[in-house]
Write an enzyme that holds these catalytic residues in place. Structure first.
Site, PDB file in Angstrom:
ATOM      1  N   HIS A 119      44.040 -70.445  66.104  1.00  0.00           N
ATOM      2  CA  HIS A 119      43.688 -69.396  67.070  1.00  0.00           C
ATOM      3  C   HIS A 119      43.363 -70.115  68.374  1.00  0.00           C
ATOM      4  O   HIS A 119      42.892 -71.256  68.360  1.00  0.00           O
ATOM      5  CB  HIS A 119      42.448 -68.670  66.531  1.00  0.00           C
ATOM      6  CG  HIS A 119      42.022 -67.467  67.292  1.00  0.00           C
ATOM      7  ND1 HIS A 119      41.304 -67.557  68.459  1.00  0.00           N
ATOM      8  CD2 HIS A 119      42.198 -66.146  67.056  1.00  0.00           C
ATOM      9  CE1 HIS A 119      41.051 -66.330  68.901  1.00  0.00           C
ATOM     10  NE2 HIS A 119      41.573 -65.454  68.065  1.00  0.00           N
ATOM     11  N   ASP A 196      37.236 -74.008  61.581  1.00  0.00           N
ATOM     12  CA  ASP A 196      37.151 -72.658  62.122  1.00  0.00           C
ATOM     13  C   ASP A 196      37.206 -71.712  60.909  1.00  0.00           C
ATOM     14  O   ASP A 196      38.262 -71.506  60.316  1.00  0.00           O
ATOM     15  CB  ASP A 196      38.340 -72.432  63.071  1.00  0.00           C
ATOM     16  CG  ASP A 196      38.475 -70.971  63.486  1.00  0.00           C
ATOM     17  OD1 ASP A 196      37.757 -70.106  62.940  1.00  0.00           O
ATOM     18  OD2 ASP A 196      39.324 -70.694  64.345  1.00  0.00           O
ATOM     19  N   GLN A 199      38.324 -66.611  59.674  1.00  0.00           N
ATOM     20  CA  GLN A 199      39.098 -65.737  58.785  1.00  0.00           C
ATOM     21  C   GLN A 199      38.792 -65.979  57.315  1.00  0.00           C
ATOM     22  O   GLN A 199      39.224 -65.206  56.463  1.00  0.00           O
ATOM     23  CB  GLN A 199      40.609 -65.944  59.022  1.00  0.00           C
ATOM     24  CG  GLN A 199      41.078 -65.456  60.371  1.00  0.00           C
ATOM     25  CD  GLN A 199      40.948 -63.943  60.548  1.00  0.00           C
ATOM     26  OE1 GLN A 199      40.924 -63.179  59.580  1.00  0.00           O
ATOM     27  NE2 GLN A 199      40.835 -63.496  61.788  1.00  0.00           N
ATOM     28  N   LYS A 222      33.484 -60.127  61.714  1.00  0.00           N
ATOM     29  CA  LYS A 222      34.624 -59.990  60.800  1.00  0.00           C
ATOM     30  C   LYS A 222      34.135 -59.847  59.357  1.00  0.00           C
ATOM     31  O   LYS A 222      34.925 -59.678  58.442  1.00  0.00           O
ATOM     32  CB  LYS A 222      35.553 -61.198  60.923  1.00  0.00           C
ATOM     33  CG  LYS A 222      36.235 -61.285  62.293  1.00  0.00           C
ATOM     34  CD  LYS A 222      37.153 -62.472  62.359  1.00  0.00           C
ATOM     35  CE  LYS A 222      37.496 -62.873  63.771  1.00  0.00           C
ATOM     36  NZ  LYS A 222      38.462 -62.007  64.428  1.00  0.00           N
ATOM     37  N   CYS A 362      46.546 -64.184  69.406  1.00  0.00           N
ATOM     38  CA  CYS A 362      45.853 -65.357  69.976  1.00  0.00           C
ATOM     39  C   CYS A 362      46.303 -66.641  69.292  1.00  0.00           C
ATOM     40  O   CYS A 362      45.496 -67.559  69.069  1.00  0.00           O
ATOM     41  CB  CYS A 362      44.333 -65.230  69.873  1.00  0.00           C
ATOM     42  SG  CYS A 362      43.672 -63.814  70.706  1.00  0.00           S
TER      43      CYS A 362
HETATM   44  C1  PLP Z   1      40.971 -67.939  63.140  1.00  0.00           C
HETATM   45  C2  PLP Z   1      40.129 -67.398  64.255  1.00  0.00           C
HETATM   46  N1  PLP Z   1      39.385 -68.248  64.976  1.00  0.00           N
HETATM   47  C3  PLP Z   1      38.592 -67.841  65.970  1.00  0.00           C
HETATM   48  C4  PLP Z   1      38.511 -66.506  66.299  1.00  0.00           C
HETATM   49  C5  PLP Z   1      37.620 -66.090  67.414  1.00  0.00           C
HETATM   50  O1  PLP Z   1      36.569 -65.327  66.921  1.00  0.00           O
HETATM   51  P1  PLP Z   1      35.546 -64.610  67.922  1.00  0.00           P
HETATM   52  O2  PLP Z   1      36.390 -63.838  68.890  1.00  0.00           O
HETATM   53  O3  PLP Z   1      34.746 -63.739  67.029  1.00  0.00           O
HETATM   54  O4  PLP Z   1      34.745 -65.665  68.569  1.00  0.00           O
HETATM   55  C6  PLP Z   1      39.283 -65.572  65.591  1.00  0.00           C
HETATM   56  C7  PLP Z   1      39.256 -64.152  65.961  1.00  0.00           C
HETATM   57  O5  PLP Z   1      40.158 -63.399  65.704  1.00  0.00           O
HETATM   58  C8  PLP Z   1      40.101 -66.034  64.539  1.00  0.00           C
HETATM   59  O6  PLP Z   1      40.858 -65.193  63.824  1.00  0.00           O
END
Ligand code: PLP
Length: 404
Positions: A119, A196, A199, A222, A362
């Protein structure tokens, strides 16, 4: 087995939108009433700033905030609650690592590895810190299942690699990576592993000690908690060496004109008034998930994935992005329909009460490396049923004949 109807009754959004077929859980989940109550209760009954006042209300708010931190630590099986920093979410947590750790630990010529499926939140902070320090950002290519294989990792790790930053599960491919094995390889080469977990955490039992990762970032929204709260786990030996990147109230021991002494961690990394209500509501979401059991949620999602993967293929022109079988993915499937743009499809579905995400999610580097355009993503969670997926499939078939 989950009693999905009972679970659904806990979520007021479905009372307001009874026809809604919500398949965008990878973007954000809905909130059960208990979580909404936790937010409201804090402001109605407990509201005070934390770790500042000595009056009763402030002490109670501080105790509740500390307890929330302990709940997050227990949820991740961290050694200590000192290893948990509250953040706005995954994005802030990853930026914190890049600025408070990477910036002072990277030198010109060092290397940082990220996967092609990251992401942007786990890509851009590394790109920026590499540009500032003269380090080199390198890409790990995932295989057709969406996995980073040991061979791929070994072939990219060098004596210059200082950081490997990887999604536990991809938000587009859904694939769950074998972090324990990856952590071992990364550590053997002398680098640290940043995860990260955005998900993965809503779907999997995460044990940071067992995985042996150095950093684990996630967002509350999430996993049934409110937006604007998340957390970062950092192994204590690393945390004790890190310097804060945001400065202000609540993170100091003493301040004088020429010298400041920082408070101890984790407060040292939480400058300013924290999101106390959010932290309490996150702890409530953790209790709620534990009470239902992550294991049963996981079994439920696997069944939904099995059904969706098998039936999607029956619609002509559908092409999956990511070939992982149900057991290897979280709760999502991304796909394209030949000849129809993903945005047209999602528009058509939206008119029929289906909420799905279309676009690059993203994750542009992934779409570039797989040479594909925008995709449609169906992501489900504990309150989704096979019937939701049947509605999706029926409407997809109609859309194909409408646009085809
Ligand atoms: C794999 C992953 N990393 C990071 C993020 C960013 O999360 P946040 O917008 O809650 O900071 C997301 C959000 O969709 C994501 O799917």
């Amino acid at each position: 087995m989950l009693n999905v109807q009972n679970i659904k009754n806990d979520f007021p959004i479905f009372k307001h939108y009874p026809e809604l077929v919500y398949l965008d859980n990878a973007a954000t989940s809905h909130k059960p009433q208990v979580v909404i109550d936790a937010l409201v209760d804090f402001y109605a009954r407990q509201n005070a700033n934390v770790h500042r006042g000595v009056y009763e209300l402030s002490e109670l708010a501080s105790q509740a905030y500390d307890l929330a931190r302990q709940k997050v630590a227990d949820f991740l099986v961290a050694r200590s609650n000192k290893e948990i920093i509250f953040t706005k979410g995954t994005t802030e947590a990853l930026n914190l690592i890049a600025q408070a750790y990477a910036q002072s630990n990277l030198s010109r010529g060092d290397e940082v590895l990220v996967a092609d499926f990251e992401h942007h939140s786990n890509f851009l902070p590394w790109q920026a810190v590499c540009q500032k320090t003269g380090a080199v950002l390198k890409l790990l290519q995932s295989n057709e299942l969406g996995l980073i294989t040991d061979e791929e990792l070994q072939s990219k790790l060098t004596t210059k690699t200082k950081i490997v930053a990887l999604a536990h599960a991809s938000n587009v491919l859904g694939t769950i990576n074998d972090l324990k094995k990856i952590a071992k390889t990364v550590h053997q080469s002398g680098a640290v592993l940043v995860v990260d977990g955005a998900q993965a955490i809503p779907h999997l039992s995460v044990n940071v000690q067992d995985l042996d990762c150095d950093f684990y970032a996630f967002s509350g929204h999430k996993m049934l908690a409110p937006m604007g709260i998340g957390a970062l786990y950092v192994k204590e030996e690393i945390l004790s060496e890190m310097q804060p990147y945001q400065l202000g109230g609540g993170m100091i021991e003493s301040v004088a004109l020429q010298e400041t002494i920082w408070a101890n961690y984790p407060e040292k990394f939480e400058a300013g008034t924290p999101n106390v209500a959010g932290a309490l509501a996150l702890a409530t979401a953790i209790d709620y998930l534990k009470q239902i059991s992550l294991e049963s949620i996981r079994k439920h999602e696997i069944k939904l994935s099995q059904y969706l993967l098998a039936t999607l293929k029956s619609i002509g022109k559908v092409k999956l992005l990511g070939e992982a079988p149900a057991e290897m993915r979280t709760g999502l499937v991304s796909f394209m329909v030949e000849g129809i743009h993903a945005h047209d499809l999602s528009d058509y579905l939206a008119k029929n009460n289906l909420a799905l995400r279309a676009g690059f999610h993203c994750a542009m580097p992934l779409h570039q490396s797989r040479q594909c355009g925008a995709t449609l993503r169906a992501s489900y969670y504990l309150y989704n049923t096979q019937e939701d997926l049947e509605i999706l499939l029926a409407n997809l078939a109609k859309a194909v004949s409408y646009y085809g």
